[in-house]
Design an enzyme around this catalytic site. Structure first.
Site, PDB file in Angstrom:
ATOM      1  N   GLU A  81      -3.757   3.905   2.041  1.00 21.54           N
ATOM      2  CA  GLU A  81      -3.956   4.221   3.453  1.00 21.54           C
ATOM      3  C   GLU A  81      -3.945   5.737   3.580  1.00 21.54           C
ATOM      4  OE1 GLU A  81      -0.626   3.018   5.954  1.00 21.54           O
ATOM      5  OE2 GLU A  81      -1.904   2.968   7.739  1.00 21.54           O
ATOM      6  N   HIS A 104       0.835  -1.207   0.000  1.00 14.81           N
ATOM      7  CA  HIS A 104       0.000   0.000   0.000  1.00 14.81           C
ATOM      8  C   HIS A 104       0.869   1.255   0.000  1.00 14.81           C
ATOM      9  CE1 HIS A 104       0.504  -0.658   4.447  1.00 14.81           C
ATOM     10  NE2 HIS A 104       0.549   0.656   4.495  1.00 14.81           N
TER      11      HIS A 104
HETATM   12 CO    CO Z   1       0.994   1.794   6.251  1.00 15.76          CO
END
Ligand code: CO
Length: 134
Positions: A130, A79
Site C-alpha cells: 500500500e 500488506h
Molecule cells: Co493499510
C-alpha cells in the site's frame, strides 16, 4: 520515492486475542477496536515508537481480508504501507517502471482518510504494498 514505513497490517482470526498478545505479552500500546465498515475491517492499532502495526479482522460479508484468512487460518502479514509525498507522481513513476497498480488505478481514501493505492504482490516479492500520501 517511498518514504517511511507507515504500518504493517496483519490479518488476525481473533481480534481480542491478537490485541491481548500485543498488549500483555509484547507490552505495546494497543487501541480499542475501531470498526471501519467502509473498508470491511475492524482494526486494532498497535503504536510502536517508529511505526504502527494494524491488526485487521473481517467486518461484514465483503471484507477484503476474508479470502486471505480463509487461506491463512492463523492469520498473517496482509500488506505493508509506505508513505509517499505525492501519490499521483508515485503511481506514474511506478507504472512507468513496470509495477501494476490494483483496481482502476485511481487513489482511494484509505483507513486514515488519506489517498492510498495498492500494488500487485506479484511485482513485489509476494507482498501486497500500500502507498499512502501523507
Ligand atoms: Co493499510
Amino acid at each position: 520515492m517511498i518514504g517511511r514505513l507507515n504500518h504493517i497490517a496483519i490479518a488476525v482470526p481473533d481480534l481480542a486475542k491478537a490485541a491481548a498478545l500485543y498488549r500483555d505479552t509484547m507490552g505495546a500500546k494497543v487501541s480499542a477496536p475501531v470498526p471501519q465498515p467502509a473498508h470491511g475491517v475492524t482494526v486494532v492499532f498497535v503504536e510502536l515508537p517508529n511505526t504502527k502495526i494494524e491488526l485487521l479482522h473481517p467486518l461484514g460479508d465483503k471484507s477484503p481480508i476474508a479470502n486471505f484468512l480463509a487461506r491463512n487460518a492463523d492469520g498473517g502479514i496482509h500488506h505493508v504501507c509506505y508513505e509517499v509525498a505525492d501519490i499521483y507522481k508515485a503511481r506514474d513513476q511506478l507504472k512507468a517502471r513496470g509495477a501494476r497498480v490494483l483496481g482502476d488505478g485511481e487513489p482511494k481514501i484509505g483507513a486514515h482518510d488519506k489517498p492510498v493505492l495498492f500494488l500487485h504482490p506479484k511485482d513485489f516479492n509476494g507482498t501486497l504494498i500500500e502507498i499512502e500520501q501523507v
